[in-house]
Design a protein around this motif. Structure first.
Motif, PDB file in Angstrom:
ATOM      1  N   LEU A 150       2.090   1.744  -3.618  1.00 44.67           N
ATOM      2  CA  LEU A 150       1.025   2.230  -4.486  1.00 44.67           C
ATOM      3  C   LEU A 150       0.693   3.690  -4.226  1.00 44.67           C
ATOM      4  O   LEU A 150       0.269   4.408  -5.122  1.00 44.67           O
ATOM      5  N   GLU A 151       0.907   4.149  -2.978  1.00 43.95           N
ATOM      6  CA  GLU A 151       0.658   5.541  -2.634  1.00 43.95           C
ATOM      7  C   GLU A 151       1.872   6.428  -2.927  1.00 43.95           C
ATOM      8  O   GLU A 151       1.822   7.626  -2.736  1.00 43.95           O
TER       9      GLU A 151
ATOM     10  N   SER B 124       0.828  -1.208   0.000  1.00 41.84           N
ATOM     11  CA  SER B 124       0.000   0.000   0.000  1.00 41.84           C
ATOM     12  C   SER B 124       0.859   1.254   0.000  1.00 41.84           C
ATOM     13  O   SER B 124       0.500   2.251  -0.616  1.00 41.84           O
TER      14      SER B 124
END
Length: 104
Positions: free
Chosen positions: A100-101, A97
Motif C-alpha cells: 500500500l505504501e 502495508s
C-alpha cells in the motif's frame, strides 16, 4: 458436539482444533494442498465458524465444499480454459502495508 459441515456457525471442541489436509485429484496421483485451522476457521472471543461453503451434493459425490478465499489466500492459481487445466503454486507472502505504501 460434532460440527455439521452444513452449519457454518457450529464448530466446537475438536473440530475447532482440527487440521485439514486438502487433497485434489491429479492425473498422476494425489496433490496435497494443506490448510491449517487458522486458515479455514474464523474465531471470535465467543465462537468459531468454518470459512468454507458446503454444497448440497448427494452421494456418491457428497461432502463437497468450496474452498474459496481461505484456499486462494495461500495458493496462487492459474486457469487455462482452452486446455481445461488449473495450475496451483504456494502464494508468495506479501506485507500488505508495504504494498500500500508502494514498497512491495
Amino acid at each position: 458436539g460434532d460440527a455439521g459441515v452444513g452449519d457454518r456457525s457450529d464448530v466446537h471442541g475438536d473440530a475447532a482444533d482440527a487440521k485439514a489436509d486438502i487433497d485434489a485429484d491429479a492425473d498422476d496421483g494425489i496433490l496435497e494442498l494443506p490448510l491449517g485451522p487458522e486458515d479455514y476457521i474464523d474465531r471470535t472471543a465467543s465462537s468459531c465458524a468454518l470459512s468454507l461453503m458446503p454444497l448440497d451434493i448427494p452421494a456418491p459425490y457428497g461432502n463437497i465444499f468450496i474452498l474459496g478465499e481461505p484456499f486462494l489466500r495461500h495458493y496462487y492459481t492459474v486457469y487455462d480454459r482452452n486446455r481445461f487445466l488449473v495450475g496451483v503454486a504456494p502464494a508468495r507472502k506479501v506485507n500488505l502495508s508495504s504494498v500500500l505504501e508502494g514498497n512491495g
